[in-house]
Design an enzyme around this catalytic site. Structure first.
Site, PDB file in Angstrom:
ATOM      1  N   ASN A   1      44.603 101.811  18.164  1.00 16.09           N
ATOM      2  CA  ASN A   1      45.526 102.334  17.202  1.00 16.09           C
ATOM      3  C   ASN A   1      46.326 101.295  16.335  1.00 16.09           C
ATOM      4  O   ASN A   1      47.205 100.577  16.681  1.00 16.09           O
ATOM      5  CB  ASN A   1      46.627 103.228  17.984  1.00 16.09           C
ATOM      6  CG  ASN A   1      47.609 103.657  17.062  1.00 16.09           C
ATOM      7  OD1 ASN A   1      47.459 104.009  15.468  1.00 16.09           O
ATOM      8  ND2 ASN A   1      48.686 104.236  17.468  1.00 16.09           N
TER       9      ASN A   1
ATOM     10  N   LYS B   1      47.808 101.533  13.631  1.00 16.53           N
ATOM     11  CA  LYS B   1      49.268 102.002  13.034  1.00 16.53           C
ATOM     12  C   LYS B   1      49.155 101.686  11.473  1.00 16.53           C
ATOM     13  O   LYS B   1      47.935 101.756  10.940  1.00 16.53           O
ATOM     14  CB  LYS B   1      50.560 101.525  13.718  1.00 16.53           C
ATOM     15  CG  LYS B   1      50.324 101.768  15.086  1.00 16.53           C
ATOM     16  CD  LYS B   1      51.555 101.496  15.889  1.00 16.53           C
ATOM     17  CE  LYS B   1      51.356 101.873  17.441  1.00 16.53           C
ATOM     18  NZ  LYS B   1      52.619 101.626  18.193  1.00 16.53           N
TER      19      LYS B   1
ATOM     20  N   HIS C   1      50.853 111.577  17.704  1.00 10.91           N
ATOM     21  CA  HIS C   1      51.696 110.157  18.470  1.00 10.91           C
ATOM     22  C   HIS C   1      53.042 109.929  18.175  1.00 10.91           C
ATOM     23  O   HIS C   1      53.591 110.853  17.390  1.00 10.91           O
ATOM     24  CB  HIS C   1      50.930 109.194  17.302  1.00 10.91           C
ATOM     25  CG  HIS C   1      51.479 107.590  18.022  1.00 10.91           C
ATOM     26  ND1 HIS C   1      52.638 106.907  17.897  1.00 10.91           N
ATOM     27  CD2 HIS C   1      50.662 107.027  18.786  1.00 10.91           C
ATOM     28  CE1 HIS C   1      52.581 106.184  18.447  1.00 10.91           C
ATOM     29  NE2 HIS C   1      51.576 105.870  19.073  1.00 10.91           N
TER      30      HIS C   1
ATOM     31  N   GLU D   1      55.116 108.096  17.249  1.00  9.10           N
ATOM     32  CA  GLU D   1      55.829 107.552  15.986  1.00  9.10           C
ATOM     33  C   GLU D   1      55.687 109.028  15.191  1.00  9.10           C
ATOM     34  O   GLU D   1      56.613 108.977  14.255  1.00  9.10           O
ATOM     35  CB  GLU D   1      55.087 106.615  15.498  1.00  9.10           C
ATOM     36  CG  GLU D   1      55.690 105.371  16.346  1.00  9.10           C
ATOM     37  CD  GLU D   1      54.622 104.245  16.458  1.00  9.10           C
ATOM     38  OE1 GLU D   1      53.525 104.214  15.855  1.00  9.10           O
ATOM     39  OE2 GLU D   1      54.553 103.199  17.471  1.00  9.10           O
TER      40      GLU D   1
ATOM     41  N   GLU E   1      51.751 108.363  26.706  1.00  4.48           N
ATOM     42  CA  GLU E   1      52.334 107.268  25.987  1.00  4.48           C
ATOM     43  C   GLU E   1      53.786 107.422  26.054  1.00  4.48           C
ATOM     44  O   GLU E   1      54.627 107.885  25.391  1.00  4.48           O
ATOM     45  CB  GLU E   1      52.077 106.986  24.600  1.00  4.48           C
ATOM     46  CG  GLU E   1      50.526 106.625  24.391  1.00  4.48           C
ATOM     47  CD  GLU E   1      50.280 105.927  23.049  1.00  4.48           C
ATOM     48  OE1 GLU E   1      49.662 105.034  23.209  1.00  4.48           O
ATOM     49  OE2 GLU E   1      50.470 106.521  22.071  1.00  4.48           O
TER      50      GLU E   1
ATOM     51  N   GLY F   1      55.261  99.562  22.169  1.00  6.20           N
ATOM     52  CA  GLY F   1      56.010  98.273  21.089  1.00  6.20           C
ATOM     53  C   GLY F   1      56.896  97.453  21.841  1.00  6.20           C
ATOM     54  O   GLY F   1      57.702  96.775  21.272  1.00  6.20           O
TER      55      GLY F   1
ATOM     56  N   SER G   1      52.253  99.024  25.442  1.00  2.68           N
ATOM     57  CA  SER G   1      52.064  97.925  25.724  1.00  2.68           C
ATOM     58  C   SER G   1      51.027  97.506  26.614  1.00  2.68           C
ATOM     59  O   SER G   1      51.293  96.644  27.384  1.00  2.68           O
ATOM     60  CB  SER G   1      53.451  97.461  26.087  1.00  2.68           C
ATOM     61  OG  SER G   1      54.776  97.408  25.199  1.00  2.68           O
TER      62      SER G   1
HETATM   63  P1  PGA Z   1      51.826  99.429  21.882  1.00  2.00           P
HETATM   64  O1  PGA Z   1      51.442 100.513  21.186  1.00  2.00           O
HETATM   65  O2  PGA Z   1      50.415  98.949  22.575  1.00  2.00           O
HETATM   66  O3  PGA Z   1      51.850  98.368  20.705  1.00  2.00           O
HETATM   67  O4  PGA Z   1      52.845  99.526  22.713  1.00  2.00           O
HETATM   68  C1  PGA Z   1      50.632 101.808  21.690  1.00  2.00           C
HETATM   69  C2  PGA Z   1      50.498 103.193  20.755  1.00  2.00           C
HETATM   70  O5  PGA Z   1      51.508 103.256  20.187  1.00  2.00           O
HETATM   71  O6  PGA Z   1      49.575 103.631  20.858  1.00  2.00           O
END
Ligand code: PGA
Length: 254
Positions: free
Chosen positions: A11, A13, A97, A99, A169, A175, A215
């Protein structure tokens, strides 16, 4: 024992221009040329999709969109439909997601509408669920996961459900560098799987892939992927570098 093929997803983003995306793929493909174990999918920003599709041609890598709108077309400025994503050549789509839920007003209801739209266009949807830190601390994790999963699946029949994957998630792990332990993740996956069984029956639940995201890095991927309940990874930050994402992909075949 059901064999679920691992799904390893990047992903990106809101990162990478088309040129940067092309450079990623050029570096990435040789690194995973011999890896057969996993389904590998890149989710670039919309503007990079055409470039990425062209760059991965004749490889096993597939491409998906990070979001869709549920209407097929119309006066919806700034939105992109499932049929457009499909026509562009994408095979997969991320839905809900955290976000998008956090910053762009997505709700369990919009997630459900988008899931219906994705299935109607024969896209493989990866539906994201996960609890906030405050919800985990208040002991509400199971309730949140059951609610998000059952609402996402409303109106979906067992016959329609085969393409669906779910990504667990935990929002506190995205993140932040704070990964769920393999045990915490596996426990959440069991809750999600039991909710899928409740909604769609045991057979669908046992075949549905549930990915972990939050992460995931090259050093923690092997222990996560070692859990029978974890059927893949949705990787953000560590998927931006071809070497680091290739290492994570490798952990699926280990
Ligand atoms: P991250 O994000 O690996 O940077 O924690 C995962 C995601 O949001 O899909």
């Amino acid at each position: 024992m059901i064999a679920r093929q691992p799904l390893m997803a990047a992903n990106w983003k809101m990162y990478k221009t088309p040129e940067q995306a092309r450079a990623f793929v050029a570096a990435f493909l040789p690194l995973i040329a011999n890896s057969q174990a996993a389904e590998i999918v890149l989710f670039p920003p919309f503007l990079d999709i055409a470039t990425v599709l062209e760059s991965v041609r004749n490889s096993q890598v597939q491409v998906g969109a990070q979001n869709i709108y549920w209407q097929e077309e119309g006066a919806f400025t700034g939105e992109i439909s499932a049929s457009m994503v499909r026509a562009a050549g994408c095979t997969h789509v991320l839905i809900g997601h955290s976000e998008r839920r956090q910053y762009f007003g997505e709700t369990d209801e919009t997630v459900n509408s988008k899931l219906h739209a994705a299935l109607a266009q024969r896209l493989l949807p990866v539906v994201c669920v996960g609890e906030l830190l405050s919800e985990r601390e208040a002991g509400q994790t199971e309730e949140v996961l059951r609610r998000q999963t059952s609402k996402a699946l409303e109106g979906i029949s067992a016959e329609m459900a085969a393409p669906i994957a779910i990504a667990y998630e935990p929002v506190w792990a995205i993140g932040t560098g704070r990964t769920a332990t393999p045990e915490i993740a596996a426990e959440a996956h069991l809750v999600i799987r039991s909710q899928v069984a409740h909604a769609l029956g045991r057979h669908v639940a046992e075949n549905m892939r549930i990915l972990y995201g939050g992460s995931v890095k090259p050093d923690n991927a092997p222990s996560l992927m070692n859990q029978p309940e974890i059927d893949g990874a949705l990787v953000g930050g560590a998927s931006l570098d071809p070497h680091s994402f290739a290492k994570i992909v490798e952990s699926a075949g280990a």
